[in-house]
Write an enzyme that holds these catalytic residues in place. Structure first.
Site, short mmCIF file in Angstrom:
data_model
loop_
_atom_site.label_atom_id
_atom_site.label_comp_id
_atom_site.label_asym_id
_atom_site.label_seq_id
_atom_site.Cartn_x
_atom_site.Cartn_y
_atom_site.Cartn_z
N GLN A 1 0.85 -1.20 0.00
CA GLN A 1 0.00 0.00 0.00
C GLN A 1 0.88 1.24 0.00
O GLN A 1 0.39 2.35 -0.14
CB GLN A 1 -0.89 0.02 1.25
CG GLN A 1 -1.83 -1.15 1.37
CD GLN A 1 -2.53 -1.16 2.71
OE1 GLN A 1 -3.59 -0.55 2.90
NE2 GLN A 1 -1.94 -1.84 3.67
N ASN A 2 2.19 1.03 0.18
CA ASN A 2 3.11 2.16 0.32
C ASN A 2 3.48 2.73 -1.04
O ASN A 2 3.55 1.99 -2.03
CB ASN A 2 4.38 1.72 1.07
CG ASN A 2 4.04 1.18 2.46
OD1 ASN A 2 2.97 1.47 2.99
ND2 ASN A 2 4.93 0.37 3.01
N ILE A 3 3.73 4.01 -1.06
CA ILE A 3 4.10 4.68 -2.33
C ILE A 3 5.62 4.90 -2.40
O ILE A 3 6.12 5.43 -3.39
CB ILE A 3 3.33 6.01 -2.49
CG1 ILE A 3 3.63 6.98 -1.34
CG2 ILE A 3 1.83 5.74 -2.58
CD1 ILE A 3 2.96 8.34 -1.52
N ASP A 4 6.35 4.47 -1.33
CA ASP A 4 7.81 4.64 -1.39
C ASP A 4 8.44 3.50 -2.20
O ASP A 4 7.76 2.55 -2.57
CB ASP A 4 8.39 4.68 0.05
CG ASP A 4 8.17 3.38 0.82
OD1 ASP A 4 7.58 3.41 1.91
OD2 ASP A 4 8.59 2.31 0.32
N HIS B 1 -1.42 1.28 -4.38
CA HIS B 1 -1.82 2.68 -4.17
C HIS B 1 -0.92 3.64 -4.93
O HIS B 1 -0.92 4.84 -4.65
CB HIS B 1 -1.79 3.02 -2.67
CG HIS B 1 -2.89 2.34 -1.91
ND1 HIS B 1 -2.89 2.26 -0.53
CD2 HIS B 1 -4.01 1.70 -2.32
CE1 HIS B 1 -3.99 1.61 -0.13
NE2 HIS B 1 -4.67 1.24 -1.20
N ASN C 1 2.68 -7.18 13.21
CA ASN C 1 2.41 -5.78 13.56
C ASN C 1 2.96 -5.52 14.96
O ASN C 1 3.14 -6.44 15.74
CB ASN C 1 0.89 -5.51 13.50
CG ASN C 1 0.59 -4.02 13.40
OD1 ASN C 1 0.97 -3.25 14.27
ND2 ASN C 1 -0.06 -3.62 12.32
N GLU D 1 1.36 -4.15 17.22
CA GLU D 1 0.25 -4.39 18.17
C GLU D 1 -0.90 -5.09 17.43
O GLU D 1 -0.90 -5.15 16.19
CB GLU D 1 -0.24 -3.04 18.70
CG GLU D 1 -0.73 -2.13 17.56
CD GLU D 1 -0.88 -0.66 17.97
OE1 GLU D 1 -0.46 -0.30 19.08
OE2 GLU D 1 -1.38 0.11 17.13
N THR E 1 0.37 -3.07 8.63
CA THR E 1 -0.79 -2.28 8.20
C THR E 1 -1.88 -2.36 9.27
O THR E 1 -2.09 -3.39 9.89
CB THR E 1 -1.34 -2.74 6.83
OG1 THR E 1 -2.48 -1.94 6.49
CG2 THR E 1 -1.71 -4.20 6.79
N SER E 2 -2.54 -1.21 9.46
CA SER E 2 -3.56 -1.13 10.52
C SER E 2 -4.87 -1.75 10.07
O SER E 2 -5.81 -1.90 10.86
CB SER E 2 -3.79 0.33 10.91
OG SER E 2 -4.32 1.04 9.77
#
Ligand code: BV8
Ligand code: ZN
Length: 247
Positions: free
Chosen positions: A99-102, A117, A208, A210, A183-184
């Site tokens: 999902q990261n754009i880096d 994304h 994760n 948490e 990812t949340s």
């Protein structure tokens, strides 16, 4: 450890957090400086293109100065093993969707990363969809080299369809192990991937710091810092694979 034939890995902002790239919903979350509606929607771009260009120009400068961390490098090692590019050869297909754009997965060695994304180092023409590399700043004055149309960041904003969804869904239905990293689970459709994979018989694992809003959908939840938990899992997976291969 089972000899998986196809592993599907989904990553989010948490895998890049140890590299110093802010996450979205953490206390110092990226959105804190900006209201999402202000910058990550097509309407925001329509209303205030300068603000949106500058939001991404600042993030591009920030990301350029960051380095892949141990979690990115471990996934890069897994990619090389699946391509027979190193001594740890495995007969397992690895699909990585971020999902990261880096570009830290690519710089960490995972050459075939799917950016659902979009990508901050790419720009796109709003008229002909011509996509070009974008290493410098973008601005309202930039024009498409193909048709002179207006340029925008090649990024999926809220309300827009993510990229490669047909291929992603095909792999979700085929994989026998689904792994979610950092990812949340608050943004759809990525947050629904675990249920699709589970419905089609895959084992599911969440890495994760948490427990998250979707932890209950996973067979295994590995709580800890990705820079420890991901390299640890990859090295055990490759080790067990080798031992099983020898038998
Ligand atoms: C779509 C690009 C239709 C921009 C992004 C109401 C209810 C439900 C859904 C909706 C709704 N209203 C609208 C929707 C749909 C909407 C949505 O989900 N909204 C949410 C906010 C409710 N989704 C969309 O609009 C999507 N499009 O649905 O189109 C469609 C559907 C299917 C098929 C075709 C069409 C488009 C969404 C894309 C938006 N663009 N990014 C930019 O980057 O500027 S989203 C943005 O959020 C990033 O991509 C980011 O990756 C993503 C998700 O966030 P996370 O990656 O999870 O990051 P977060 O900060 O939340 O969490 C970080 C996690 O890491 C935390 O859990 C933390 O604990 C952990 N962590 C941190 N450090 C570590 C760590 N873990 C381990 N170790 C560490 N060191
Ligand atoms: Zn064009």
């Amino acid at each position: 450890m089972t000899q998986y034939k196809h592993i599907f890995i989904l990553t989010g902002a948490g895998i890049s957090a140890p590299s110093g790239i802010q996450t979205f919903r953490g206390s110092n979350g990226l959105w804190n400086g900006y209201n999402v509606e202000e910058v990550a929607t097509p309407y925001a771009f329509e209303d205030n293109p300068n603000l949106v260009h500058n939001f991404y120009n600042d993030r591009r400068d920030d990301i350029r100065a960051k380095k892949p961390n141990a979690a990115h490098l471990a996934l890069g090692e897994l990619f090389e093993a699946s391509k027979g590019m190193c001594e740890n050869e495995i007969d397992t297909q690895i699909t990585l969707v971020t999902q990261n754009i880096d570009d830290l997965h690519e710089r960490g060695g995972f050459e075939e990363t799917i950016h659902m994304h979009g990508e901050i180092f790419k720009k796109r023409c709003v008229d002909c969809w011509n996509v070009e590399d974008s290493n410098g700043d973008t601005s309202v004055g930039d024009l498409c080299s193909n048709c002179n149309g207006k340029i925008r960041p090649h990024i999926v904003w809220f309300g827009e369809s993510p990229f490669d969804m047909v291929g992603i869904n095909r792999c979700l239905k085929k994989c026998d192990l689904f792994i979610s990293i950092g990812t949340s689970g608050q943004v759809a459709p990525a947050s629904e991937f675990v249920e699709i994979a589970h419905r089609h018989g895959a084992r599911t694992m969440e890495f994760n710091m948490e427990r998250t809003a979707i932890s209950q959908h996973f067979d295994d939840v590995v709580v800890g810092d990705v820079v420890e938990t991901v390299p640890d899992w990859v090295s055990r997976f490759l080790q067990d694979y080798e031992e099983t291969d020898v038998e």
